[in-house]
Design an enzyme around this catalytic site. Structure first.
Site, PDB file in Angstrom:
ATOM      1  N   GLU A 259       0.450  -1.315  -0.469  1.00 43.70           N
ATOM      2  CA  GLU A 259      -0.209  -0.355   0.106  1.00 43.70           C
ATOM      3  C   GLU A 259       1.080   0.560   0.072  1.00 43.70           C
ATOM      4  O   GLU A 259       2.066   1.353   0.361  1.00 43.70           O
ATOM      5  CB  GLU A 259      -1.260   0.111   1.328  1.00 43.70           C
ATOM      6  N   HIS A 279      -8.109   0.719   2.240  1.00 44.68           N
ATOM      7  CA  HIS A 279      -8.007   0.271   3.528  1.00 44.68           C
ATOM      8  C   HIS A 279      -8.706   0.929   3.815  1.00 44.68           C
ATOM      9  O   HIS A 279      -7.578   1.941   4.805  1.00 44.68           O
ATOM     10  CB  HIS A 279      -7.018  -0.035   3.438  1.00 44.68           C
TER      11      HIS A 279
END
Length: 529
Positions: A259, A279
């Site tokens: 990420e 997320h």
């Protein structure tokens, strides 16, 4: 007056709580060199994932007493260095539980009823009802992998949809599953029987890539998968392929192996049977306010010298007690490490018996050290001297302490008995001259080995050639033996071999050891995880 530096975009509740008694300065997202220039003036720092508290920062922080992490992950904090400097590290492990739970439900409903795709269709001026026919959750079976704080809350909510809830979590007792209304099964059964699978497991060596091509092949055709736990738990390339060929009917994904997710790393681009989010599991106003409040309270408590329930690396013990029990801490934690390798099932009870000088003092911190050693190897969340008992309680482990003036063989001993659904194991350790730790019995075998590194435990028939055969297998595999000791048992004709080796045992070597005629069992225990 203490000064606190907030280097993250934390909700206003943190500042409001702390400003009542401390000086608070805020400057989000500072680089390491910038932080090093100012940190010497502060007694506490509050960060999020964007700011790393490295050894360089800690070395520059000559007055720092507390590091507060507004969130769960502490990857960006040099915990050993902070501990060495006596700096308490505080995080907020529980504040986003409900947010993560509700986001899981949102993903499940979104991909089941094709909500993102239907929304986009409307926005493009189309009215295409037939393309977005979904299914009902009613009477479907959902398999929950990881029945902890988030997983148990997901189960509760999905039961309200009249879904059958089954779960895989080898570290909670069957009774806990019954209380939650979750039928605990093995992983293969869950994969085979579930219409939906939702993951709520930490990322460990055991869980990394657990949903891969082989696991997907075991699932029902048309299964639907949700992952709001850790990105690397799922092989997203294998999942994307299964979504394309129809083996998996839909997926809801919130977390990613890397990420932020780059377009070239997203195998789901162009697919119409997925619901994807960046997320967002903890991204609610309430969760962010909870994180801010919890980290502020924890930092304030630490600055006041009070116990902190979410401290990662601190546990208050009086000096008088510490003088007696300090030499035993490492032994207790390593006995816990050994215990989790021996357990082989769901732990329901932990009994710690103290004899000799330990029977005359406060031993609760030592029991906590045992629990820390027992739980830390199998949980991603930080397990420390403050939270170990709470985690054991959450998992419905009955923890008992017993004190006796005399042990069976030695003056000062600690005996750990672990009750599981597959049997009971007992480990006894002792200190010699208050410095040399030894394991002196293992189950019903007399042994004598230091709890260090990797140990092979092999009950075997008492006959010539056993040691040589074991040494031969290990030597052929390139494994060096650091020490070997044979102990007797109460069973006539059965001894136990304890072999200390210089590295972990490859899984492929274990069958070769088991195939030696006369070997009854082989267990690999790790005295330090």
């Amino acid at each position: 007056m203490y000064r606190i530096f907030i280097t993250a975009d934390v909700a206003k509740e943190a500042k409001e709580i702390l400003e009542k008694e401390f000086i608070v300065d805020i400057q989000p997202n500072m680089e390491e060199d910038e932080l090093c220039k100012v940190i010497a003036d502060y007694d506490a720092i509050i960060t999020r994932s964007q700011t790393r508290v490295t050894k360089k920062v800690i070395d520059a922080a000559v007055n720092l007493k507390v590091i507060g992490r507004a969130g769960v992950g502490i990857d960006g904090i040099d915990i050993p260095e902070a501990t060495k400097k006596g700096i308490t590290v505080v995080n907020t492990p529980e504040s986003n539980t409900i947010a993560a739970c509700e986001h899981t439900i949102a993903l499940m409903l979104s991909m089941t009823r094709h909500i993102p795709q239907a929304h986009q269709s409307i926005m493009e001026g189309r009215w295409d009802r037939k393309s977005f026919t979904g299914i009902q959750l009613l009477n479907k079976t959902v398999g929950i992998i990881g029945v902890g704080r988030v997983g148990s809350n997901v189960a509760k909510r999905l039961q309200a949809f009249n879904m059958k809830t089954i779960g895989y979590d080898p570290y909670i007792p069957l009774e806990r599953g019954q209380q939650l209304g979750v039928e605990l099964t093995d992983l293969d059964t869950l994969l085979r029987e579930s219409d939906y699978i939702t993951l709520h497991t930490p990322l460990t060596d055991e869980t990394r890539g657990m949903i891969d091509k082989e696991a997907i092949a075991k699932m029902k055709d048309g299964v639907r998968i949700v992952n709001a736990s850790r990105g690397a738990v799922v092989d997203i390339e294998a999942l994307a392929e299964a979504l394309k060929n129809g083996k998996v009917a839909g997926a809801g994904i919130d977390v990613w192996p890397h990420e932020p997710l780059k377009p070239e790393e997203n195998p789901f681009l162009g697919l119409t049977n997925v619901a994807l989010t960046p997320h967002l599991g903890a991204s609610t106003k309430e969760a962010q306010a909870g994180v801010a409040t919890d980290v502020a309270i924890g930092v304030a408590q630490a600055l006041h010298g009070e116990p902190v329930a979410t401290a990662v690396n601190a546990s208050p013990i009086t000096k008088a007690t510490l003088n007696v029990i300090q030499p035993y801490f490492d032994l207790c934690e390593r006995m816990g490490n050994i215990g989790i390798d021996l357990a082989g099932g769901r732990i329901s009870g932990v009994n710690v018996e103290y004899t000799g000088e330990l029977a005359e003092t406060e031993t609760a911190p030592l029991t906590t050290a045992v629990l820390k050693g027992l739980l830390a190897p199998v949980l991603q969340q930080t397990v420390n001297f403050v939270n170990a008992r709470g985690i054991a309680e959450e998992r419905h482990m009955e923890v008992r302490e017993v004190k006796a003036r005399k042990g069976h063989y030695f003056t000062n001993t600690i005996s750990l008995t672990i009750d599981t659904d597959k049997g009971t194991h007992r480990i006894t350790g002792s200190l010699f001259d208050r410095k040399e730790a030894k394991i002196v019995s293992l189950d019903h075998f007399r042994v004598d080995f230091e709890p260090k590194g990797c140990i092979i435990i092999a009950p075997h028939e008492d006959k010539p050639g056993m040691i040589g055969q074991v040494a031969g297998v290990l030597g052929a595999a390139g494994i060096n033996i650091n020490g070997m000791q044979v102990g007797a048992s109460n069973d006539k004709g059965i001894n136990v071999m304890a072999v200390a080796v210089d590295k972990d045992i490859p899984t492929a070597v274990l069958p070769s050891l088991m195939n030696i005629e006369g070997i009854k069992d082989v267990k690999v225990i790790h005295c330090e995880h």
